[in-house]
Design an enzyme around this catalytic site. Structure first.
Site, short mmCIF file in Angstrom:
data_model
loop_
_atom_site.label_atom_id
_atom_site.label_comp_id
_atom_site.label_asym_id
_atom_site.label_seq_id
_atom_site.Cartn_x
_atom_site.Cartn_y
_atom_site.Cartn_z
CG ASP A 86 -1.86 1.18 1.26
OD1 ASP A 86 -2.12 1.76 0.19
OD2 ASP A 86 -2.34 1.53 2.36
CG ASP A 290 -3.87 4.24 -2.75
OD1 ASP A 290 -3.03 3.68 -2.01
OD2 ASP A 290 -5.10 4.14 -2.59
#
Length: 320
Positions: A86, A290
């Site tokens: 992440d 992201d």
């Protein structure tokens, strides 16, 4: 250290309890819900918070989504982990004993028990990492963190340090120096019950990327080929840039990476979108990189241009 990507079908076969969406519609709805929640989480994060070693690890596609898993081990003796990569958050956290809420029913690996590791150490309340951790504060003489995602998922526990063990392609292992991470005792309903935590690669000091040398790169080349062995994450000074790079900006306050998107083309046609639509001009603007978001999100004016162009191409050929 690099390991090949494993197709999600192969991973599911390793875990017969893994749950997957039943129909394509279920899968799309699931991805939409997760992406929408991530988008809100990143927006809130922006407004709210206005070594020489080379570590390569394999990246696996998640069971129910297009998220990517990273394999490594924590502690001594090493306990295997299966975490989501992440770039939109900056803390590595894993599920730990004692665990009030853990996704133990479908996990491939056991929950980490710090009492059984000879290298586990809790951070002091006075340490700087306690200030950098998400919602970090002192409670009962322990440095407590709370990573909250808008979707209701997240983790709460103590900030600690441990050694991580990565496996190289030739089977050798590399052990890091003690790394700051979150030992999660209260973990909400997770997006993927099979994973053991989240590997935060954002730009804050608690990020694993920052702790291992402030450089990282990743390559996702072929998700359809289960034998393709070059999908990998590289951490450390040997992280390299290939091809045609584009600048990435970031702020350590929110730890988020911004890309300089200039425009969108469909085939040979450049869409009529002013570059200012994508330009970063303050909070809630700009284009964020992201890996925890499954969809690409566009400002409405850009989305409409793209939608209309694709519609004009497909309408003469396909029936809705």
């Amino acid at each position: 250290m690099a390991m090949k990507l494993i197709r999600r079908e192969s991973v599911v076969r390793r875990n017969p309890n893994a749950r997957v969406p039943v129909t394509p519609e279920d899968h799309i709805q699931h991805m939409t819900d997760i992406s929408s929640a991530r988008f809100k989480y990143l927006q809130n994060s922006i407004v709210k918070e206005l070594g020489s070693s080379d570590f390569q690890v394999d990246v696996h596609q998640a069971f129910k989504t297009s998220l990517f898993f990273v394999n490594f081990s924590v502690g001594q003796p090493p306990v295997p982990q299966f975490t989501i990569m992440d770039t939109g958050s900056s803390l590595l956290w894993i599920q730990c004993h004692p665990c009030k809420h853990c996704s133990t029913n479908h996990m491939i690996h056991p929950v980490f028990n710090p009492a059984l590791s000879s290298t586990f150490v809790e951070w002091s309340c006075d340490d700087r990492f306690c200030r950098y951790a998400p919602n970090g504060h002192c409670s009962s003489n322990k440095c407590v963190y709370e990573q909250v995602y808008i979707s209701g998922t997240g983790s709460k526990g103590v900030l600690a340090k441990e050694r991580l063990t990565f496996t190289t392609p030739n089977g050798n292992t590399v052990v890091t120096q003690p790394i700051a991470f979150g030992c999660g005792h209260e973990n909400g309903e997770q997006l993927e019950s099979e994973f053991t935590g989240i590997l935060g690669l954002g730009a804050k000091p608690t990020s694993l990327a920052v702790q291992l040398g402030s450089k990282f790169s990743y390559c996702i080349g072929d998700l359809a080929n289960k034998n393709y062995g070059y999908n990998q994450l590289v951490l450390g000074e040997d992280a390299d840039i290939l091809g045609d790079p584009t600048p990435i900006e970031f702020e350590t306050e929110n730890g988020i990476y911004y890309m300089n998107l200039e425009g969108i083309s469909v085939g040979d046609r450049q869409l009529n979108i002013e570059p200012v639509v994508f330009k970063r001009r303050g909070s809630r603007t700009g284009v964020i990189l992201d890996t925890g978001t499954l969809y690409t999100w566009l400002a409405d004016i850009a989305y409409r241009e793209l939608y209309n162009e694709i519609k004009s191409i497909l309408d003469p050929k396909l029936e809705r």
